[in-house]
Enzyme design. Structure first.
Site, PDB file in Angstrom:
ATOM      1  N   HIS A  49      96.592  96.660  -3.831  1.00  0.00           N
ATOM      2  CA  HIS A  49      97.265  96.383  -5.103  1.00  0.00           C
ATOM      3  C   HIS A  49      97.930  97.633  -5.676  1.00  0.00           C
ATOM      4  CE1 HIS A  49      93.357  97.477  -7.153  1.00  0.00           C
ATOM      5  NE2 HIS A  49      94.177  97.906  -8.087  1.00  0.00           N
ATOM      6  N   ASP A 101      91.198  95.057   0.104  1.00  0.00           N
ATOM      7  CA  ASP A 101      92.206  95.647  -0.788  1.00  0.00           C
ATOM      8  C   ASP A 101      92.572  97.089  -0.397  1.00  0.00           C
ATOM      9  OD1 ASP A 101      93.832  96.272  -2.913  1.00  0.00           O
ATOM     10  OD2 ASP A 101      92.490  95.468  -4.440  1.00  0.00           O
ATOM     11  N   SER A 114      91.266 102.703  -9.114  1.00  0.00           N
ATOM     12  CA  SER A 114      91.602 101.930  -7.933  1.00  0.00           C
ATOM     13  C   SER A 114      92.081 102.854  -6.840  1.00  0.00           C
ATOM     14  CB  SER A 114      92.682 100.914  -8.241  1.00  0.00           C
ATOM     15  OG  SER A 114      92.082  99.748  -8.682  1.00  0.00           O
TER      16      SER A 114
HETATM   17  N1  ARG Z   1      91.024  94.088 -11.062  1.00  0.00           N
HETATM   18  C1  ARG Z   1      91.499  95.145 -10.214  1.00  0.00           C
HETATM   19  C2  ARG Z   1      92.240  96.186 -11.061  1.00  0.00           C
HETATM   20  O1  ARG Z   1      92.100  96.198 -12.237  1.00  0.00           O
HETATM   21  C3  ARG Z   1      92.341  94.596  -9.105  1.00  0.00           C
HETATM   22  C4  ARG Z   1      93.642  94.091  -9.549  1.00  0.00           C
HETATM   23  C5  ARG Z   1      94.445  93.475  -8.458  1.00  0.00           C
HETATM   24  N2  ARG Z   1      95.334  92.524  -9.068  1.00  0.00           N
HETATM   25  C6  ARG Z   1      95.097  91.217  -9.139  1.00  0.00           C
HETATM   26  N3  ARG Z   1      95.774  90.504  -9.994  1.00  0.00           N
HETATM   27  N4  ARG Z   1      94.235  90.641  -8.357  1.00  0.00           N
HETATM   28  O2  ARG Z   1      93.292  96.693 -10.833  1.00  0.00           O
HETATM   29  N1  GLU Z   2      91.508  97.554 -10.211  1.00  0.00           N
HETATM   30  C1  GLU Z   2      91.414  98.645 -11.103  1.00  0.00           C
HETATM   31  C2  GLU Z   2      92.545  99.662 -10.924  1.00  0.00           C
HETATM   32  O1  GLU Z   2      93.639  99.314 -10.597  1.00  0.00           O
HETATM   33  C3  GLU Z   2      90.084  99.269 -10.967  1.00  0.00           C
HETATM   34  C4  GLU Z   2      89.104  98.355 -11.492  1.00  0.00           C
HETATM   35  C5  GLU Z   2      88.608  98.799 -12.827  1.00  0.00           C
HETATM   36  O2  GLU Z   2      89.269  98.610 -13.843  1.00  0.00           O
HETATM   37  O3  GLU Z   2      87.509  99.358 -12.803  1.00  0.00           O
HETATM   38  O4  GLU Z   2      92.396 100.822 -11.193  1.00  0.00           O
END
Ligand code: ARG
Ligand code: GLU
Length: 711
Positions: A86, A221, A646
């Site tokens: 991502h 990912d 991330s």
């Molecule tokens: N939750 C993770 C972060 O905050 C992964 C995001 C990936 N995007 C998604 N829509 N699945 O970035």
């Molecule tokens: N997916 C998140 C990012 O893009 C990390 C997940 C979180 O927020 O801890 O950094």
């Protein structure tokens, strides 16, 4: 006797803090002072100097700020870099079309020549950190007015920056603890970063937004890039004859496996947290801000999804936008649930009561009451601010028109600087190409229909611009219809014509465009009636929080506070650990390929396992990545992380790479405000799944051969 009692209590509270949890995002420079003993007691085998050192190659030398808000790490002496899928998504999407759909099919360069350049992508290495608090705050008396203070600080920062001859380096001084401390960060930036490989979305985004922010998780990912440098190994703009960068340090990759209780270390760039806000602020977030923003995004997502589900062209065009919109949307929901379960408002207000009691009669006595009164005054501005951002600025055509603001200004000067004009035009040509490539007018229009009335129904009347022109009588539909019919911002060739002509006159004409006029009237309300108050009230809370933190650390004496995240490099340490999200339910600390197959469902887009992966599963062709007849996929640990982390390397006690961080678990997601040792877990992708996919799925074993693998 009494004395003895007091001593016992103090010792206990220190111990409690130490032993309790792995909360905290620590500054690498201060690990030696504050954390290394605790870390080693918890199993870490290296020294503080191994993590951060100015003189010797250290772990931090292998970690980069990837793009604008992710982390990445070097895993070979050939500049090979690992980050999340991502995080590479924008780059992967940009190279994709319906014919060459790397999002769906994945992409693998089989040699250096096949790698894809990414003009807008940069990575930054951190070279040095220095505590510059004393210099930044020199001569700044307690009694200075806030704007005088800000001015003097800015002057001091300029002085420091002028004094360091950084050469090619980027210097940046950041505020910590709301301006109680300042640190200098020196970076080296590389601009030639090429895409090496990405799995198909059905692996890299497996589980999609359904599984996002949740455990158990099976998302592969990751994506792979390579940094290029000039012949002297220095940063350079993209050039064909650039060569793979030779890093000062790269991470070794461990295949030794992981167990519950193992020490874990995360190095990366957490973006922003609000760990010290008071109960009233939490209440505002939990009861007003999050719910309203969620409601607005519900609508947007509903409309996007409706078209993406049935049309492949739209699915590709809106993939990135949809992921961005849904990511925070889901996190906000989780935060509400978590704050509620933790009883966070009450817990915080207990702390505030304690603070008030302690502060009675001293210089901190007014801090909490003043903060409370500001939050009360702030409410209506906050609502207007959120609605402006999440409804008006959610309209793509409005955001696009806003990009022309500066150009129009430049073109309307009586003496036009033709070079400035030309640079701006070139910039806009690029932006508009990118905009139209992924724009679908009727989707934008439908979203507009839904969101515009929501602004008027929820925001105080004093923030309503008069936008509905005479003749429409409050009929939003008719109004929006006429905007789209009469605007040239919806017409790519017309916009192109204006940009190519460079004619100041036609550029100036854009102010009469209905979309631009709409933006202008709303923008005026925003910049005159909303933003100044919102900003100034926030600035006032900053001053008070600066004091509050100072008071808190005095009151709590031995408790070492950690600073909120601010997109500077941090160290989080913890252990691999499952959790118990609710009565009768236990989260095991790892998932496997078997779980991917359990979720497999060709009828559900998010769970459609690619055939090739199924074949590998059927034939159990797992090679050296096999563990107990399957391949490990993800694991959870107690590291305190947030957005920006991330792609962060997750290291074992010896500093070897065991995974990459990519998410947090739903039940602990409010950790940006309140960390819960019981429930807050970061989710990482097991390095063995990454290698398995690169080797067995993609057939790009040459990449594995570049790495230093520890078996
Ligand atoms: N939750 C993770 C972060 O905050 C992964 C995001 C990936 N995007 C998604 N829509 N699945 O970035
Ligand atoms: N997916 C998140 C990012 O893009 C990390 C997940 C979180 O927020 O801890 O950094």
């Amino acid at each position: 006797m009494k004395k003895f009692f007091v001593i016992v209590v103090i010792t206990l509270s220190v111990i409690t803090f130490r032993a309790s949890a792995d909360e905290g995002m620590w500054i690498p420079l201060l690990i030696e002072k504050y954390n290394i003993d605790d870390m080693q007691a918890k199993g870490f085998k290296l020294t503080a100097e191994d993590i951060y050192s100015i003189n010797n190659a250290c772990l931090i030398d292998a970690v980069v700020l990837f793009g604008r808000g992710c982390t990445g790490e070097l895993i070979s002496d050939q500049g090979l870099l690992l980050t999340n899928h991502h995080c590479g998504y924008g780059a992967i999407q940009k190279h994709s079309s319906v014919e060459l759909d790397y999002l769906t099919d994945g992409f693998w360069a089989m040699n250096n020549e096949q790698e894809l350049p990414n003009p807008d992508l940069t990575v930054k290495f951190l070279k040095r950190i220095a505590d510059v608090t004393d210099i930044v705050l020199a001569d700044i008396g307690e009694n200075l007015l806030e704007n005088e203070r800000a001015y003097s600080i800015e002057e001091n920062i300029k002085k420091i920056e002028n004094n360091i001859s950084g050469g090619e380096y980027i210097n940046s001084i950041e505020s910590f603890f709301y301006g109680n401390q300042y640190y200098l960060f020196v970076y080296e930036e590389f601009k030639d970063v090429r895409l090496v490989g990405a799995p198909p979305s059905a692996i890299g985004k497996f589980g999609g937004d359904t599984d996002n922010w949740m455990w158990p998780r099976h998302t592969g990912d990751f994506s792979v890039f390579r940094i290029y440098a000039d012949k002297d190994n220095s940063p350079a703009e993209y050039a064909i004859d650039n060569v793979p960068y030779k890093p000062k340090k790269y991470l070794s990759v461990s295949l030794k496996g992981i167990n519950e209780g193992d020490f874990t270390l995360v190095l990366g760039y957490p973006g922003s947290t609000k760990e010290y806000i008071i109960s009233d602020a939490i209440k505002q977030i939990k009861e007003i801000r999050n719910p309203k923003c969620i409601e607005l995004r519900n609508k947007r997502l509903e409309i996007m999804n409706k078209y993406m589900d049935t049309n492949d062209t739209i699915r590709i065009k809106y993939a990135g936008k949809n992921a961005r919109v849904s990511n925070s949307w889901k996190r906000w929901k989780g935060e509400i649930v978590g704050l509620e379960r933790l009883n966070a408002i009450e817990t915080k207000s207990k702390l505030e009561k304690k603070f008030n009691k302690w502060a009675t009669g001293n210089e901190y006595a007014n801090v909490i009451p003043e903060l409370e009164s500001i939050y009360e005054r702030m409410e209506k501005y906050t609502i207007a601010y959120d609605y402006y951002k999440e409804s008006i600025m959610a309209i793509e055509i409005i955001r696009f028109a806003e990009k022309f603001k500066e150009l129009i200004e430049i073109a309307s000067f009586s003496e036009i600087d033709s070079l400035t004009l030309e640079i701006k035009i070139q910039e806009l040509e690029k932006q508009s190409e990118a905009f139209y490539k992924d724009y679908v007018e009727f989707i934008d229009k439908e979203i507009f229909y839904e969101l515009l009335p929501m602004y008027f129904n929820n925001v105080a009347p004093e923030f309503h611009p008069e936008i509905i022109d005479v003749g429409f009588e409050g009929d939003y539909m008719k109004f929006i219809e006429s905007l789209f019919i009469n605007s040239i911002f919806t017409q790519e060739d017309e916009i192109d014509k204006i940009l190519i002509s460079g004619s100041a006159e036609s550029i100036q004409q854009l102010v009469n465009d209905p979309v631009y006029k709409f933006l202008d009237r709303f923008g005026k309300v925003y910049s005159e009636k909303i933003l100044p108050y919102y900003d100034s009230l926030n600035a006032q809370t900053n001053i008070l929080y600066r004091k509050y933190i100072k008071g808190l650390s005095k009151m709590q004496n031995d408790n070492i506070l950690y600073p909120d995240a601010n997109l500077t490099m941090r160290v989080s340490y913890g252990e691999i650990k499952g959790s118990q999200p609710k009565d009768g339910v236990k989260y095991v600390y790892y998932t496997t390929l078997d779980g991917v197959m359990e979720k497999d469902n060709p009828d559900i887009y998010d769970y459609d396992v690619p055939d090739k992966l199924k074949e590998l599963f059927e034939s159990k062709d797992y090679g050296i990545y096999e563990v107990n007849g399957t391949v490990p996929v993800c694991f959870i640990a107690t590291n305190h992380t947030t957005g920006g982390n991330s792609g962060s390397p997750v290291l074992d006690a010896e500093g070897n790479l065991i995974g990459i961080n990519f998410d947090r678990v739903w039940e602990g997601i409010m950790s940006d405000m309140v960390f819960d040792p019981e429930q807050s877990r970061n989710i990482s992708l097991d390095i063995r799944y990454i290698l398995f996919i690169i080797d067995k799925y993609a057939g790009a074993k040459y990449l594995i051969d570049e790495m230093n693998i520890i078996k």
